[in-house]
Design a protein around this motif. Sequence first.
Motif, PDB file in Angstrom:
ATOM      1  N   GLN A   1      55.517   6.819 -25.897  1.00  0.00           N
ATOM      2  CA  GLN A   1      56.244   5.833 -26.686  1.00  0.00           C
ATOM      3  C   GLN A   1      55.282   4.804 -27.297  1.00  0.00           C
ATOM      4  O   GLN A   1      55.386   4.436 -28.472  1.00  0.00           O
ATOM      5  CB  GLN A   1      57.287   5.133 -25.809  1.00  0.00           C
ATOM      6  N   GLN A   2      54.343   4.347 -26.485  1.00  0.00           N
ATOM      7  CA  GLN A   2      53.359   3.389 -26.976  1.00  0.00           C
ATOM      8  C   GLN A   2      52.417   4.033 -28.006  1.00  0.00           C
ATOM      9  O   GLN A   2      52.076   3.434 -29.033  1.00  0.00           O
ATOM     10  CB  GLN A   2      52.551   2.841 -25.800  1.00  0.00           C
TER      11      GLN A   2
ATOM     12  N   GLN B   1      53.812   4.347 -31.548  1.00  0.00           N
ATOM     13  CA  GLN B   1      53.701   3.114 -32.328  1.00  0.00           C
ATOM     14  C   GLN B   1      52.259   2.886 -32.786  1.00  0.00           C
ATOM     15  O   GLN B   1      52.010   2.461 -33.926  1.00  0.00           O
ATOM     16  CB  GLN B   1      54.182   1.920 -31.495  1.00  0.00           C
ATOM     17  N   GLN B   2      51.308   3.199 -31.905  1.00  0.00           N
ATOM     18  CA  GLN B   2      49.897   3.063 -32.285  1.00  0.00           C
ATOM     19  C   GLN B   2      49.555   4.013 -33.433  1.00  0.00           C
ATOM     20  O   GLN B   2      48.828   3.646 -34.361  1.00  0.00           O
ATOM     21  CB  GLN B   2      49.015   3.367 -31.078  1.00  0.00           C
TER      22      GLN B   2
ATOM     23  N   GLY C   1      51.594   5.147 -35.671  1.00  0.00           N
ATOM     24  CA  GLY C   1      52.185   4.605 -36.894  1.00  0.00           C
ATOM     25  C   GLY C   1      51.306   3.527 -37.498  1.00  0.00           C
ATOM     26  O   GLY C   1      51.119   3.463 -38.716  1.00  0.00           O
ATOM     27  N   GLY C   2      50.735   2.684 -36.648  1.00  0.00           N
ATOM     28  CA  GLY C   2      49.843   1.634 -37.124  1.00  0.00           C
ATOM     29  C   GLY C   2      48.584   2.206 -37.775  1.00  0.00           C
ATOM     30  O   GLY C   2      48.120   1.707 -38.806  1.00  0.00           O
TER      31      GLY C   2
ATOM     32  N   ASP D   1      56.863   4.970 -41.850  1.00  0.00           N
ATOM     33  CA  ASP D   1      57.989   4.128 -41.429  1.00  0.00           C
ATOM     34  C   ASP D   1      58.624   4.803 -40.217  1.00  0.00           C
ATOM     35  O   ASP D   1      59.211   5.878 -40.337  1.00  0.00           O
ATOM     36  CB  ASP D   1      58.997   3.984 -42.564  1.00  0.00           C
ATOM     37  N   LEU D   2      58.496   4.170 -39.059  1.00  0.00           N
ATOM     38  CA  LEU D   2      58.975   4.789 -37.819  1.00  0.00           C
ATOM     39  C   LEU D   2      60.361   4.309 -37.405  1.00  0.00           C
ATOM     40  O   LEU D   2      60.854   4.714 -36.351  1.00  0.00           O
ATOM     41  CB  LEU D   2      57.980   4.501 -36.671  1.00  0.00           C
ATOM     42  N   SER D   3      60.989   3.476 -38.229  1.00  0.00           N
ATOM     43  CA  SER D   3      62.277   2.894 -37.826  1.00  0.00           C
ATOM     44  C   SER D   3      63.316   3.955 -37.495  1.00  0.00           C
ATOM     45  O   SER D   3      64.085   3.804 -36.542  1.00  0.00           O
ATOM     46  CB  SER D   3      62.802   1.962 -38.921  1.00  0.00           C
TER      47      SER D   3
ATOM     48  N   ALA E   1      61.244   7.316 -35.001  1.00  0.00           N
ATOM     49  CA  ALA E   1      60.946   7.130 -33.577  1.00  0.00           C
ATOM     50  C   ALA E   1      62.164   7.308 -32.681  1.00  0.00           C
ATOM     51  O   ALA E   1      62.035   7.324 -31.452  1.00  0.00           O
ATOM     52  CB  ALA E   1      60.338   5.752 -33.349  1.00  0.00           C
TER      53      ALA E   1
ATOM     54  N   TYR F   1      58.782  10.458 -41.631  1.00  0.00           N
ATOM     55  CA  TYR F   1      58.180   9.132 -41.502  1.00  0.00           C
ATOM     56  C   TYR F   1      57.367   8.761 -42.740  1.00  0.00           C
ATOM     57  O   TYR F   1      57.092   7.590 -42.991  1.00  0.00           O
ATOM     58  CB  TYR F   1      57.265   9.080 -40.269  1.00  0.00           C
TER      59      TYR F   1
ATOM     60  N   LYS G   1      56.599  12.184 -30.612  1.00  0.00           N
ATOM     61  CA  LYS G   1      58.046  11.954 -30.641  1.00  0.00           C
ATOM     62  C   LYS G   1      58.753  12.822 -29.602  1.00  0.00           C
ATOM     63  O   LYS G   1      59.670  12.362 -28.911  1.00  0.00           O
ATOM     64  CB  LYS G   1      58.596  12.259 -32.035  1.00  0.00           C
TER      65      LYS G   1
END
Length: 303
Positions: free
Chosen positions: A116-117, A120-121, A123-124, A147-149, A152, A165, A202
């Motif tokens: 999960q972390q 997000q990394q 995506g950054g 865009d992970l909104s 994710a 994404y 994911k």
Amino acid sequence: MVAMRIATFAQSNKMIADAMRVESVMANEQVQESSGMVSTDYGGYGSNAQHVVNLQVSVTRAQSYVDAATLADSKVQVMYSAVGSMTDIITQLRTQLSAATTASSTEVASAVSSAQQMLQQMGGLLNTQYNGEYVFSGASTTTAAADLSSFATGTGSSTTADTSYYQGDDEIASVRVADDQTISYGVTADNSAFEQVMRVLKFVANSSSLSSTDITAALSLASDALDATSTVQAKLSSAASQIEAASSRQTAYQGFAQTLGTDLTGVDVAAVTAQLSTYQAQLTASYSAIAKIQSLNLASYLR
């Protein structure tokens, strides 16, 4: 009795004309001595004027290629670093998944939490910017690549590709580094290597539990993703090498062209200075002779 001047008019005029010519040459050489240049305008270069202009244009064009290559190389370096961080992420995930093969609920939970972390990394990293531009968005450099909104959330799949994404376009960045050479160096966030990383993250991150079959599938996908991202990184390294080599060639050409231009426009200041001394001596002697001739008359001649 009226003094009669010896018939020196023609000779005197010629000497004055010669002296003025020497003065004109000296004036030009004095400008050359102070500037180090043959002329302060193109007209003074005579038949070499067009060559001088062409060389100056080619030097300017070469500099534009060097500037473009420098900017592209900086972008490639940023992309290379980001992809390196992606390989670190997928390597860490493989470690977590390997630990989870023991079927320990603690290890499985740790793998899910880590994924999960990492998602997000990731995506950054896909939204990495250089000079205010998103480097993985293709030509849509003002739009964030990922865009992970929505991506994710929901159940993931280890087998079905998903690039939902991605927000950029399919333009691959390139740079012209010579009149006849363009180098493609870009990579977009929907690249299959990155998609595999996003897919496995994911899949693991959104799993309430991981069966041994799930872990095996995730490990296999993670291995494929690691190989693929390593390949992308190698291609970026190759592109950087090509760009840097092309920039070096343009810089070398600039030096060559500037040397040619200097040969056409520059003067040997020491030689000019020596020549000026010679002209000055000639001019002094000329004016002395003119003064002597103009002072002669028949009366003084007969005495």
